[in-house]
Design a protein around this motif. Structure first.
Motif, PDB file in Angstrom:
ATOM      1  N   HIS B  46      12.146 -11.703 -14.631  1.00  0.00           N
ATOM      2  CA  HIS B  46      13.600 -11.489 -14.709  1.00  0.00           C
ATOM      3  C   HIS B  46      14.172 -11.816 -16.091  1.00  0.00           C
ATOM      4  O   HIS B  46      15.152 -11.223 -16.516  1.00  0.00           O
ATOM      5  N   GLN B  47      13.502 -12.735 -16.782  1.00  0.00           N
ATOM      6  CA  GLN B  47      14.073 -13.132 -18.082  1.00  0.00           C
ATOM      7  C   GLN B  47      13.945 -12.030 -19.139  1.00  0.00           C
ATOM      8  O   GLN B  47      14.736 -11.964 -20.053  1.00  0.00           O
ATOM      9  N   GLU B  48      12.900 -11.200 -19.000  1.00  0.00           N
ATOM     10  CA  GLU B  48      12.735 -10.150 -20.012  1.00  0.00           C
ATOM     11  C   GLU B  48      13.306  -8.795 -19.557  1.00  0.00           C
ATOM     12  O   GLU B  48      13.185  -7.816 -20.282  1.00  0.00           O
ATOM     13  N   LEU B  49      13.902  -8.777 -18.365  1.00  0.00           N
ATOM     14  CA  LEU B  49      14.440  -7.511 -17.850  1.00  0.00           C
ATOM     15  C   LEU B  49      15.958  -7.483 -17.932  1.00  0.00           C
ATOM     16  O   LEU B  49      16.607  -8.514 -17.767  1.00  0.00           O
ATOM     17  N   LEU B  50      16.498  -6.290 -18.152  1.00  0.00           N
ATOM     18  CA  LEU B  50      17.950  -6.133 -18.108  1.00  0.00           C
ATOM     19  C   LEU B  50      18.371  -5.879 -16.662  1.00  0.00           C
ATOM     20  O   LEU B  50      17.645  -5.236 -15.899  1.00  0.00           O
ATOM     21  N   PHE B  51      19.537  -6.370 -16.328  1.00  0.00           N
ATOM     22  CA  PHE B  51      20.060  -6.195 -14.966  1.00  0.00           C
ATOM     23  C   PHE B  51      20.137  -4.702 -14.606  1.00  0.00           C
ATOM     24  O   PHE B  51      19.827  -4.303 -13.486  1.00  0.00           O
ATOM     25  N   GLU B  52      20.527  -3.891 -15.599  1.00  0.00           N
ATOM     26  CA  GLU B  52      20.696  -2.448 -15.353  1.00  0.00           C
ATOM     27  C   GLU B  52      19.370  -1.780 -14.977  1.00  0.00           C
ATOM     28  O   GLU B  52      19.354  -0.727 -14.340  1.00  0.00           O
ATOM     29  N   ALA B  54      16.964  -3.322 -13.296  1.00  0.00           N
ATOM     30  CA  ALA B  54      16.318  -4.071 -12.209  1.00  0.00           C
ATOM     31  C   ALA B  54      16.052  -3.214 -10.979  1.00  0.00           C
ATOM     32  O   ALA B  54      14.998  -3.315 -10.351  1.00  0.00           O
ATOM     33  N   LYS B  55      16.998  -2.342 -10.630  1.00  0.00           N
ATOM     34  CA  LYS B  55      16.834  -1.551  -9.407  1.00  0.00           C
ATOM     35  C   LYS B  55      15.621  -0.619  -9.532  1.00  0.00           C
ATOM     36  O   LYS B  55      14.781  -0.551  -8.637  1.00  0.00           O
ATOM     37  N   ALA B  56      15.566   0.076 -10.676  1.00  0.00           N
ATOM     38  CA  ALA B  56      14.447   0.999 -10.885  1.00  0.00           C
ATOM     39  C   ALA B  56      13.131   0.216 -10.903  1.00  0.00           C
ATOM     40  O   ALA B  56      12.111   0.671 -10.363  1.00  0.00           O
ATOM     41  N   TYR B  57      13.165  -0.984 -11.498  1.00  0.00           N
ATOM     42  CA  TYR B  57      11.960  -1.822 -11.566  1.00  0.00           C
ATOM     43  C   TYR B  57      11.504  -2.199 -10.156  1.00  0.00           C
ATOM     44  O   TYR B  57      10.319  -2.122  -9.821  1.00  0.00           O
ATOM     45  N   PHE B  59      12.196  -0.661  -7.284  1.00  0.00           N
ATOM     46  CA  PHE B  59      11.717   0.501  -6.524  1.00  0.00           C
ATOM     47  C   PHE B  59      10.358   0.974  -7.039  1.00  0.00           C
ATOM     48  O   PHE B  59       9.517   1.422  -6.263  1.00  0.00           O
ATOM     49  N   THR B  60      10.167   0.862  -8.358  1.00  0.00           N
ATOM     50  CA  THR B  60       8.870   1.256  -8.916  1.00  0.00           C
ATOM     51  C   THR B  60       7.785   0.339  -8.364  1.00  0.00           C
ATOM     52  O   THR B  60       6.732   0.796  -7.898  1.00  0.00           O
ATOM     53  N   THR B  61       8.055  -0.987  -8.421  1.00  0.00           N
ATOM     54  CA  THR B  61       7.079  -1.964  -7.928  1.00  0.00           C
ATOM     55  C   THR B  61       6.826  -1.745  -6.439  1.00  0.00           C
ATOM     56  O   THR B  61       5.676  -1.704  -5.985  1.00  0.00           O
ATOM     57  N   GLY B  62       7.917  -1.594  -5.685  1.00  0.00           N
ATOM     58  CA  GLY B  62       7.791  -1.403  -4.235  1.00  0.00           C
ATOM     59  C   GLY B  62       7.047  -0.125  -3.901  1.00  0.00           C
ATOM     60  O   GLY B  62       6.194  -0.108  -3.000  1.00  0.00           O
ATOM     61  N   TYR B  63       7.356   0.934  -4.632  1.00  0.00           N
ATOM     62  CA  TYR B  63       6.726   2.233  -4.372  1.00  0.00           C
ATOM     63  C   TYR B  63       5.207   2.149  -4.561  1.00  0.00           C
ATOM     64  O   TYR B  63       4.427   2.587  -3.701  1.00  0.00           O
ATOM     65  N   HIS B  64       4.794   1.573  -5.692  1.00  0.00           N
ATOM     66  CA  HIS B  64       3.355   1.502  -5.975  1.00  0.00           C
ATOM     67  C   HIS B  64       2.639   0.568  -5.001  1.00  0.00           C
ATOM     68  O   HIS B  64       1.497   0.840  -4.592  1.00  0.00           O
ATOM     69  N   ASN B  65       3.330  -0.489  -4.629  1.00  0.00           N
ATOM     70  CA  ASN B  65       2.775  -1.411  -3.626  1.00  0.00           C
ATOM     71  C   ASN B  65       2.585  -0.682  -2.297  1.00  0.00           C
ATOM     72  O   ASN B  65       1.568  -0.835  -1.617  1.00  0.00           O
ATOM     73  N   MET B  66       3.559   0.128  -1.953  1.00  0.00           N
ATOM     74  CA  MET B  66       3.510   0.879  -0.699  1.00  0.00           C
ATOM     75  C   MET B  66       2.358   1.889  -0.719  1.00  0.00           C
ATOM     76  O   MET B  66       1.652   2.056   0.280  1.00  0.00           O
TER      77      MET B  66
END
Lengths: 296, 161
Positions: B46-52, B54-57, B59-66
């Motif tokens: 979270h420290q190196e990510l922008l809030f804007e 975060a959502k795409a990040y 969903f990307t993580t969740g999608y690949h995990n899925m």
């Protein structure tokens, strides 16, 4: 985009449903549909493919995802303040050793130990010291810096100039000694009374023996420092005490957070296990295209 | 991103991510795990990510995990020995919600995911491309094919019903 015709209109319809057409394209599409009403029916059918909003689905364990907003800061500040405290504590101890008084209540060490100083340097007990060599005693109170030490001396009511001068000289001597001393306070009980090196030792009768260390006496300071090995008995300044208290608080909070996280994780796992058992009992297990259900 | 912003992400996106995963995976417990893992990874970075972003990040993580879960699923072999008290279920629900669900099941994994990212989350082709690792043209083509397939199925079901 290109002009809409019978061959490419479907792509337009789908892009419209995907909300990917700009305003100009939408206008063109509307005109096309007005000219071809049969394609409007096709749009309606394609719109069936748009998934309905499902607001009923919510993530049930959201509280597990939140992080306490000051938790990390607490950890960081603890790490920083730990080093800072160590530095301040070291400085404080050094300061304490340099300027803080060392005195001792009677804890079993006989006065003789304290009084065991070179005879030529020894100061007589105050009462004796302030008592004139001869003549009747007077009642007198000697003021010291911040401390009023009552000293009783007997003298005749009749004023004796010579004796008074003598007392004044003694007072000056005492003041000089006092100025050369550090403040007097209680030392931790297990710090032994040190023998100041070639310096006067004052014993006040009727009170606990008081060890005094001379100002700026490095040997005495080193000797004292070598005996101080229980830092928890050293008084802290209010600021430092506050910092230490905050650190202890941070540690307690950190421990509480870790305990709480473990509890929450355990609760979640139990919940998950129970949910899985319930789910299988209710819905059966699906393997490939076959669902196996269990009779209750 | 601050801790406060991270917590805002939980508030804003946990439900959407869960909905996206559970509708695709159809297993609630696994979907919960994936959402939790995704947020753990988000917290880690979270420290190196922008809030804007975060959502795409998320969903990307969740999608690949899925996708990993779905691939593992395909390796599960059929258990030959049925328990004595087992029975085979074959119930068909006829409401429109179920029909849409059945239609979705006929799509490929990627088509289903794209459709959900589009319709549930309102992502653009470009954004979906970023999440799935496809390019925007592929996203458009897959999505359009998915809609046509859904339309065909729904029309057919309408005639049956």
């Amino acid at each position: 985009m290109m002009k809409i015709d019978q061959h490419n209109y479907e792509e337009y319809l789908l892009s419209y449903i995907d909300d990917e057409l700009d305003e100009a394209d939408v206008t063109v599409l509307i005109q096309f549909l007005q000219q071809h009403p049969d394609k409007q029916k096709e749009l309606e059918l394609l719109q069936l493919s748009k998934l309905p909003v499902e607001k009923g689905i919510i993530f049930p364990n959201k509280q597990l995802l939140y992080h306490k907003e000051n938790f990390t800061r607490g950890k960081i500040s603890f790490m920083h303040s730990y080093k800072w405290i160590a530095a301040v504590a070291a400085a404080c101890i050094a300061l304490f050793l340099i300027i803080h008084p060392f005195s001792r209540k009677d804890s079993g060490i006989p006065n003789a130990v304290v009084a065991n100083t070179p005879p030529q340097k020894a100061i007589q007990p105050l009462q004796e010291a302030l008592q004139p060599d001869s003549g009747p005693p007077i009642k007198r109170e000697i003021k010291q810096k911040g401390n009023a030490i009552p000293v009783i001396a007997k003298t005749n009511i009749k004023e004796d100039k010579k004796k008074e001068n003598y007392i004044e000289r003694k007072e000056k001597d005492l003041a000089a000694i006092h100025n050369n001393l550090m403040a007097i306070s209680q030392a931790p009980p297990d710090i032994p009374v040190l023998q100041p090196l070639n310096t006067p030792t004052v014993v006040i009768q009727g009170k606990a023996p008081v060890m005094v260390a001379p100002a700026e006496h490095p040997e005495a300071e080193r000797a004292i420092a070598s005996k101080v090995n229980k830092p928890h008995q050293i008084a802290l300044s209010p600021t430092l005490a506050n910092t230490v208290a905050n650190t202890v608080q941070s540690l307690a909070v950190a421990k509480e957070d870790i305990d709480s996280a473990i509890t929450r994780k355990m609760t979640y796992l139990n919940h998950k296990k129970a949910g899985l058992i319930e789910h299988v009992a209710k819905n059966g297990i699906r393997i490939g295209k076959v669902t196996i259900a269990f009779n209750e | 991103m601050t801790e406060k912003e991270y917590n805002k992400c939980v508030e804003l996106y946990a439900d959407g991510l869960f909905r996206f995963i559970v509708k695709n995976l159809k297993r609630e417990e696994d979907a919960k795990d994936i959402v939790q893992n995704s947020f753990e990874i988000l917290w880690k970075h979270h420290q190196e990510l922008l809030f804007e972003k975060a959502k795409a990040y998320l969903f990307t993580t969740g999608y690949h995990n899925m996708i990993d879960y779905l691939r593992k699923d395909k390796r599960v072999s059929l258990v030959e020995a049925f328990p004595e008290n087992a029975k085979v279920q074959s119930d068909i629900s006829l409401d429109i919600h179920s029909v849409i669900q059945k239609g979705l099941e006929r799509l490929s994994e990627i088509q289903r995911s794209l459709l959900m990212l589009k319709d549930y989350e309102g992502y653009s082709y470009e954004e979906i491309a970023g999440i799935t690792g496809l390019n925007a043209s592929q996203v458009k083509v897959y999505l359009h094919r998915a809609r046509l397939k859904m339309k065909e199925y729904l029309v057919k079901m309408e005639n049956v019903l």
